[in-house]
Design a protein around this motif. Structure first.
Motif, PDB file in Angstrom:
ATOM      1  N   SER A  80     -19.318   0.193  -2.987  1.00 48.39           N
ATOM      2  CA  SER A  80     -17.923  -0.164  -2.813  1.00 48.39           C
ATOM      3  C   SER A  80     -17.111   1.092  -3.046  1.00 48.39           C
ATOM      4  O   SER A  80     -17.606   2.058  -3.645  1.00 48.39           O
ATOM      5  N   GLY A  81     -15.876   1.111  -2.577  1.00 46.95           N
ATOM      6  CA  GLY A  81     -15.141   2.360  -2.620  1.00 46.95           C
ATOM      7  C   GLY A  81     -13.680   2.191  -2.968  1.00 46.95           C
ATOM      8  O   GLY A  81     -13.095   1.112  -2.818  1.00 46.95           O
ATOM      9  N   LEU A  82     -13.095   3.291  -3.433  1.00 48.84           N
ATOM     10  CA  LEU A  82     -11.675   3.361  -3.777  1.00 48.84           C
ATOM     11  C   LEU A  82     -11.112   4.647  -3.203  1.00 48.84           C
ATOM     12  O   LEU A  82     -11.638   5.733  -3.460  1.00 48.84           O
ATOM     13  N   VAL A  83     -10.054   4.534  -2.421  1.00 45.72           N
ATOM     14  CA  VAL A  83      -9.367   5.684  -1.829  1.00 45.72           C
ATOM     15  C   VAL A  83      -7.951   5.704  -2.381  1.00 45.72           C
ATOM     16  O   VAL A  83      -7.227   4.699  -2.279  1.00 45.72           O
ATOM     17  N   ALA A 104      -0.555  11.652   1.873  1.00 39.09           N
ATOM     18  CA  ALA A 104      -1.745  12.471   1.626  1.00 39.09           C
ATOM     19  C   ALA A 104      -2.808  12.279   2.696  1.00 39.09           C
ATOM     20  O   ALA A 104      -3.741  13.077   2.783  1.00 39.09           O
ATOM     21  N   GLY A 105      -2.704  11.219   3.502  1.00 33.01           N
ATOM     22  CA  GLY A 105      -3.666  11.003   4.582  1.00 33.01           C
ATOM     23  C   GLY A 105      -4.640   9.877   4.323  1.00 33.01           C
ATOM     24  O   GLY A 105      -5.767   9.924   4.823  1.00 33.01           O
ATOM     25  N   LYS A 106      -4.214   8.846   3.568  1.00 30.99           N
ATOM     26  CA  LYS A 106      -5.144   7.745   3.264  1.00 30.99           C
ATOM     27  C   LYS A 106      -5.513   6.977   4.527  1.00 30.99           C
ATOM     28  O   LYS A 106      -6.667   6.582   4.715  1.00 30.99           O
ATOM     29  N   SER A 107      -4.543   6.729   5.407  1.00 30.24           N
ATOM     30  CA  SER A 107      -4.836   5.953   6.617  1.00 30.24           C
ATOM     31  C   SER A 107      -5.799   6.705   7.526  1.00 30.24           C
ATOM     32  O   SER A 107      -6.770   6.134   8.041  1.00 30.24           O
ATOM     33  N   LEU A 140      -3.589  -1.858  -2.046  1.00 28.60           N
ATOM     34  CA  LEU A 140      -4.022  -2.901  -2.966  1.00 28.60           C
ATOM     35  C   LEU A 140      -2.951  -3.227  -3.996  1.00 28.60           C
ATOM     36  O   LEU A 140      -2.859  -4.367  -4.474  1.00 28.60           O
ATOM     37  N   MET A 141      -2.123  -2.239  -4.318  1.00 27.40           N
ATOM     38  CA  MET A 141      -1.100  -2.433  -5.341  1.00 27.40           C
ATOM     39  C   MET A 141      -0.181  -3.606  -5.011  1.00 27.40           C
ATOM     40  O   MET A 141       0.236  -4.356  -5.899  1.00 27.40           O
ATOM     41  N   CYS A 182     -11.052  -0.360  -1.140  1.00 24.97           N
ATOM     42  CA  CYS A 182      -9.645  -0.545  -1.481  1.00 24.97           C
ATOM     43  C   CYS A 182      -8.930   0.795  -1.381  1.00 24.97           C
ATOM     44  O   CYS A 182      -9.489   1.829  -1.763  1.00 24.97           O
ATOM     45  N   ALA A 183      -7.705   0.764  -0.887  1.00 28.05           N
ATOM     46  CA  ALA A 183      -6.889   1.970  -0.784  1.00 28.05           C
ATOM     47  C   ALA A 183      -5.536   1.698  -1.428  1.00 28.05           C
ATOM     48  O   ALA A 183      -4.942   0.638  -1.209  1.00 28.05           O
ATOM     49  N   THR A 184      -5.091   2.639  -2.255  1.00 26.23           N
ATOM     50  CA  THR A 184      -3.798   2.493  -2.910  1.00 26.23           C
ATOM     51  C   THR A 184      -3.292   3.872  -3.281  1.00 26.23           C
ATOM     52  O   THR A 184      -4.009   4.873  -3.167  1.00 26.23           O
ATOM     53  N   GLN A 185      -2.049   3.935  -3.761  1.00 25.34           N
ATOM     54  CA  GLN A 185      -1.459   5.236  -4.068  1.00 25.34           C
ATOM     55  C   GLN A 185      -1.908   5.751  -5.429  1.00 25.34           C
ATOM     56  O   GLN A 185      -2.446   6.844  -5.540  1.00 25.34           O
TER      57      GLN A 185
END
Length: 743
Positions: free
Chosen positions: A388-391, A397-400, A495-496, A528-531
């Motif tokens: 599983s992962g967290l970005v 910053a380029g998350k998308s 996710l926030m 999951c991706a969040t700031q």
């Protein structure tokens, strides 16, 4: 010559011992060694035991001519010689370029030679002239004083007057002699300087003038080059008073070459090693094709590698470069490090095309997924199986774009099921909606909570299937044999927004923790991706379960640690050091002991569309395209209830009547938008449709199921007569009350 064969080991070549070449009276004796070796090698190549061949050679009948292999006279031999000469010239050119940056470079030699020649022209006569000039000034001053004394001495004192007059005459004579000597020395100095100047400056001027007169500008250039060569020859050796260039402070930021003395100075300045300690260079500094310097170093005994990892800022300052240009990693053991310093700020050049664009067929999400290049230009890939992962990273910053590397790889594998939730609601995941089994793009925490409930139910069904099959976890072979066990990727963007909701935040966190901890073995992968995934955004009990961490640019070291884990910034892995120009770059911690600075493969909007169209075709051929929005009638049939199936046929009859009305309007030339939707049908029409569908139904059963008001039981005109019927709104209301389904 002697030969020893190894018949018991047919896979190994026979050992051949060649003595100095002999020459016999037999004309074929020269080829004895070569033919014997050919036979041995041929037998060994065929896998059988090599035959023992013993040739007797007269070692006394031998000349002293060198043995030159015949292949050197072939095209391959000449190519080998040419390649060697080319490499030698290239190395010589590189050495020459490195030399030019030192005081032994030709420009420095010419400058030093020009200064030396000019000093020779000026000579040392100037010192003598200055000394004589000084003596003449003193003598003239003394003569003036003596003459003034003689002039003002009264004659009434004859003795004093005579002595003063005598002294004035002598002083005047001395002054005249000193002045004459000074003038003579000055004229001699001028003459000598002119002669030396003619010797030094005459030949260059003559060469340039003669070259220009003979061949014009080309000849003048040749004369200048000859002058330059002469000046460089005169200054080819530094004087003993000049310091050695290697002992001076060198800086990579100024374009100097990395050397062992420089490394010692840099690590001392960074307080990694002591003032009296030195590094042990395991691999000398080398410049790669990308213009970056690399070296492998052993720290002094007792100094761990993590001390150098923590001093990245200080090392960068000592090298004269940005912190992001310095990469320090452990190399095999605690005290050994690999140092890599890029020439320019990494990841600022235009990104090349992603590898998925050149991949024609489907991807394999069970294998390794390409993430992007590291600072050395080597591609980094990860495996997400049972992971599983967290970005995370600051906005912009380029998350998308980074998430696209994983999402596109999953989309191009037609076996992967996509469940996507966009907490941003900005449309970044919208291109993937057509390929997703479930999609939440309105940033609705309630809808996402319901999605997680369905996913947990699916996880339970997967474990029930595994239990029936007697397996502990889903494998690629098992998923191929049982489509209900295919990999499922749950991607949650921002996710926030979901976890901080007052009503559903805690529920969502609890369900996500359940999925991450238990879903891995069932083939469910969660990203999951969040700031900033702090404890107020993502509960630590959930965050610590996410094994793949990708920290993009962050504003503080603490924010970087919330992604990579506590202590990562102190160990030298801080996403704060990533510059704003390094868009899409981040520290990836997935496999191994240390995070790696990686820039994600970039795909623009057009390339994403192209890849998703390819993914749509692959899924269409594989039959794994999502069913799309299901009608209310389809959902009723899924309930496996007799009344639900009856109402499903009723809805289908209304839909068929509406299509018929649209077709008749189109045939009559009426705009379909002007046609009123069918919202009422006679009971006889519905009963006939039920009978045609094989569902036994009577008017009483239909009336008891769809209870109408007196107003709704009123007769309507139908094909020239007035009959009773059923309004569509009443059917929808019954379905909502009875089964909880809405349109």
């Amino acid at each position: 010559m002697t030969e020893q064969t190894t018949g018991s080991e047919p896979d190994r070549l026979a050992t051949v011992t060649v003595l100095p070449t002999a020459r016999t009276t037999d004309p074929d004796a020269d080829t004895v060694v070569l033919d014997s070796a050919r036979r041995v090698l041929a037998d060994a190549h065929q896998g059988g035991p090599a035959a023992t061949v013993v040739e007797k050679v007269d070692l006394d009948d031998w000349d002293d001519r060198p043995l030159i292999p015949a292949w050197t006279r072939t095209a391959e031999g000449w190519a080998a010689w040419a390649g060697r000469a080319y490499r030698s010239r290239r190395r010589a050119a590189r050495r020459w370029l490195r030399r030019q940056r030192t005081d032994r470079g030709h420009v420095a030699q010419f400058r030093r030679g020009s200064r030396r020649l000019h000093d020779w022209v000026v000579g040392l006569e100037g010192v003598q002239v200055q000394a004589l000039h000084h003596a003449a000034q003193i003598a003239a001053r003394e003569a003036r004083t003596a003459n003034r004394t003689a002039r003002f001495t009264p004659k009434v004192f004859p003795v004093k007057y005579k002595a003063a007059t005598t002294a004035a005459v002598k002083a005047t004579a001395v002054a005249e002699a000193a002045t004459a000597a000074y003038r003579k020395a000055r004229m001699e100095r001028r003459r000598v300087r002119q002669m030396r100047a003619a010797v030094v400056y005459g030949p260059p001027a003559a060469a340039i003038t003669a070259g220009y007169a003979t061949a014009g500008g080309l000849g003048a250039a040749a004369g200048v080059l000859a002058t330059f060569a002469g000046g460089a020859f005169a200054g080819r050796h530094p004087v003993s008073e000049e310091r050695d260039w290697s002992a001076d402070w060198r800086s990579l930021g100024d374009g100097d070459a990395m050397s062992a003395p420089m490394l010692d100075q840099v690590f001392r300045a960074a307080k990694v090693i002591g003032a009296e300690e030195t590094l042990r260079v395991v691999q000398m500094p080398m410049l790669d094709a990308r213009g970056a310097w690399s070296a492998v170093l052993d720290l002094p005994p007792g100094i761990p590698a993590k001390k150098a990892l923590r001093a990245t800022d200080e090392l960068a300052a000592a090298f004269g470069v940005e912190e992001a240009q310095v990469s320090v990693t452990k190399k095999g053991r605690s005290g050994r490090i690999e140092l890599y310093v890029t020439r320019d700020l990494p990841f600022t050049e235009k990104a090349g095309p992603g590898p998925l664009l050149a991949h024609d067929g489907p991807t394999n999400f069970w294998g390794r997924i390409s993430i992007g290049p590291d600072v050395r230009g080597q591609h980094v890939s990860v495996s997400v199986v049972e992971r599983s992962g967290l970005v995370g990273g600051e906005p912009g910053a380029g998350k998308s774009a980074s998430g696209n590397t994983i999402l596109l790889a999953a989309a191009l594998d037609p076996r992967v099921i996509l469940w996507l939730a966009d907490g941003k609601g900005g449309g970044d995941l919208e291109p993937f909606e057509a390929l997703s089994e479930r999609f939440e793009g309105l940033a609705d925490p309630e809808a996402f909570n319901a999605m997680l409930d369905d996913l947990i139910d699916d996880m339970k069904r997967r474990y029930a299937t595994l239990k029936k099959l007697g397996k502990r976890k889903v494998t690629e072979a098992l998923a191929n044999a049982h489509p209900e066990l295919r990999q499922l990727l749950l991607w949650v963007d921002e996710l926030m927004f979901y976890t901080t909701d007052e009503d559903y935040g805690k529920k969502i966190t609890k369900k996500l923790r359940n999925l991450v901890s238990r879903g891995r073995a069932a083939g469910i992968i969660t990203f999951c991706a969040t700031q900033k995934p702090g404890s107020d955004v993502v509960d630590t009990s959930l965050r610590d379960l996410l094994s793949i961490r990708w920290a993009l640019r962050c504003t503080t070291p603490e924010a970087s640690d919330t992604i990579l884990g506590r202590g990562a910034a102190a160990a030298g892995y801080s996403a704060k050091s990533i510059e704003a120009e390094m868009r899409g770059a981040g520290y990836l911690w997935s496999e191994g002991q240390n995070p790696v600075l990686v820039r994600a493969d970039y795909y623009n909007d057009d390339q994403v569309t192209e890849l998703l169209e390819r993914a749509h075709d692959l899924r269409d051929k594989a039959g794994t395209l999502p069913a799309g929005p299901r009608t209310l009638a389809d959902r009723l049939r899924d309930l496996a209830d007799d009344d639900a199936r009856l109402l499903a046929v009723v809805l289908d009859t209304f839909a068929a009547a509406d299509r018929t009305a649209q077709e008749e309007a189109a045939a009559a030339g009426t705009s379909p938008a002007m046609v009123k939707a069918v919202d009422w049908l006679p009971g006889t029409v519905l009963l006939d449709a039920l009978a045609a569908a094989g569902i036994p139904a009577t008017a009483e059963r239909l009336g008891a199921l769809v209870v109408r008001t007196d107003e709704e039981k009123a007769k309507h005109g139908w094909n020239g007569s007035r009959v009773t019927g059923y309004p569509l709104a009443r059917v929808h209301a019954v379905i909502a009350d009875r089964f909880g389904l809405a349109v």
